[in-house]
Design a protein around this motif. Sequence first.
Motif, PDB file in Angstrom:
ATOM      1  N   GLY A 133       3.718  -3.664  -4.764  1.00  0.00           N
ATOM      2  CA  GLY A 133       2.835  -2.403  -4.943  1.00  0.00           C
ATOM      3  C   GLY A 133       3.562  -1.431  -6.290  1.00  0.00           C
ATOM      4  O   GLY A 133       2.662  -0.875  -6.878  1.00  0.00           O
ATOM      5  N   THR A 134       4.710  -1.367  -6.077  1.00  0.00           N
ATOM      6  CA  THR A 134       5.233  -0.539  -7.461  1.00  0.00           C
ATOM      7  C   THR A 134       5.005  -1.235  -8.880  1.00  0.00           C
ATOM      8  O   THR A 134       4.616  -0.520  -9.831  1.00  0.00           O
ATOM      9  N   LEU A 165       2.420   1.616  -3.235  1.00  0.00           N
ATOM     10  CA  LEU A 165       1.372   2.099  -4.388  1.00  0.00           C
ATOM     11  C   LEU A 165       1.072   3.513  -4.257  1.00  0.00           C
ATOM     12  O   LEU A 165       0.934   4.145  -5.315  1.00  0.00           O
ATOM     13  N   ILE A 166       0.808   3.991  -3.083  1.00  0.00           N
ATOM     14  CA  ILE A 166       0.598   5.428  -3.052  1.00  0.00           C
ATOM     15  C   ILE A 166       1.806   6.374  -3.298  1.00  0.00           C
ATOM     16  O   ILE A 166       1.713   7.348  -4.211  1.00  0.00           O
ATOM     17  N   GLY A 167       3.000   5.741  -2.901  1.00  0.00           N
ATOM     18  CA  GLY A 167       4.188   6.447  -3.424  1.00  0.00           C
ATOM     19  C   GLY A 167       4.305   6.589  -4.980  1.00  0.00           C
ATOM     20  O   GLY A 167       5.237   7.656  -5.575  1.00  0.00           O
ATOM     21  N   MET A 205       1.348  -0.629  -9.763  1.00  0.00           N
ATOM     22  CA  MET A 205       0.842   0.927 -10.393  1.00  0.00           C
ATOM     23  C   MET A 205       1.642   1.329 -11.795  1.00  0.00           C
ATOM     24  O   MET A 205       0.788   1.710 -12.518  1.00  0.00           O
ATOM     25  N   GLN A 253      11.424   5.323   1.859  1.00  0.00           N
ATOM     26  CA  GLN A 253      11.154   3.973   2.727  1.00  0.00           C
ATOM     27  C   GLN A 253      11.857   3.748   4.062  1.00  0.00           C
ATOM     28  O   GLN A 253      11.243   3.293   4.778  1.00  0.00           O
ATOM     29  N   ILE A 299       1.731   6.409  -7.266  1.00  0.00           N
ATOM     30  CA  ILE A 299       0.780   7.120  -7.814  1.00  0.00           C
ATOM     31  C   ILE A 299       0.741   8.389  -8.747  1.00  0.00           C
ATOM     32  O   ILE A 299       0.296   8.366 -10.105  1.00  0.00           O
ATOM     33  N   ILE A 347       0.995  -1.228  -0.078  1.00  0.00           N
ATOM     34  CA  ILE A 347       0.074   0.109  -0.128  1.00  0.00           C
ATOM     35  C   ILE A 347       0.884   1.143  -0.267  1.00  0.00           C
ATOM     36  O   ILE A 347       0.383   2.407  -0.891  1.00  0.00           O
ATOM     37  N   ILE A 348       1.862   1.364   0.913  1.00  0.00           N
ATOM     38  CA  ILE A 348       2.920   2.255   0.782  1.00  0.00           C
ATOM     39  C   ILE A 348       3.456   2.696  -0.429  1.00  0.00           C
ATOM     40  O   ILE A 348       3.733   4.004  -0.828  1.00  0.00           O
TER      41      ILE A 348
END
Length: 211
Positions: free
Chosen positions: A160-161, A15-17, A164, A130, A19, A12-13
């Motif tokens: 996550g990366t 993914l948000i980073g 995205m 991170q 976006i 999640i972290i």
Amino acid sequence: MDFTIIFFLGLIIALIGVIPPGLLNMTAAKISLKDGHIRGIMFSIGACLTVFAQTYIAAIFARYLSNHVEVVEILQRVAFVVFVLITIYYLFIAKSKPKQNMTPKIRSNQSRLFHGMFLSALNVFPIPFQAYMTVTLASFGWLEFDRISIISYVSGASMGTFVMLYMYIFFFDKIKSRSFTSQKSMNYIIGTITGTISIITLINIIKDLNL
């Protein structure tokens, strides 16, 4: 803490980073449009391999980086120079290349893999980001710095990366008929993004010098 939860925290972290439009996701979309969907994915995999290493380094040295601001300052200066050079290339060099009538040489999947690894290595921002996030999670008791927990978190961040990057590839593939996805427009978009990052980085460097 459950390793599955740690994995999804990392996912999640990251993914948000990723976006916001950035060098990696816009390049992945560009490669997918230019060379095909598979090579865009190979580029993304290469980028995520480097992200795995960067996040692992950040987790290992999280406390060290948080207690030694000078390390982050050095990374900022290196990133500033790199992004200025990339901005110059995409805004003033790449767009000026004459269009050739010959069939373009398609790069292999392996070359795109290494391309992703190299370009991701130029982006040093995941390391301090991170490092800060892992220290924050540890302060809440959500992450311990044992090997299994770190691997779980790093694996989640890499996944996550990739998710995205794939979403960017999928989105631009759906709108590839639009005019702003042309080669010249994509160069302008990437150049504008890296230029903006360069300005923000320069502002942060100046602020640090004035402290």
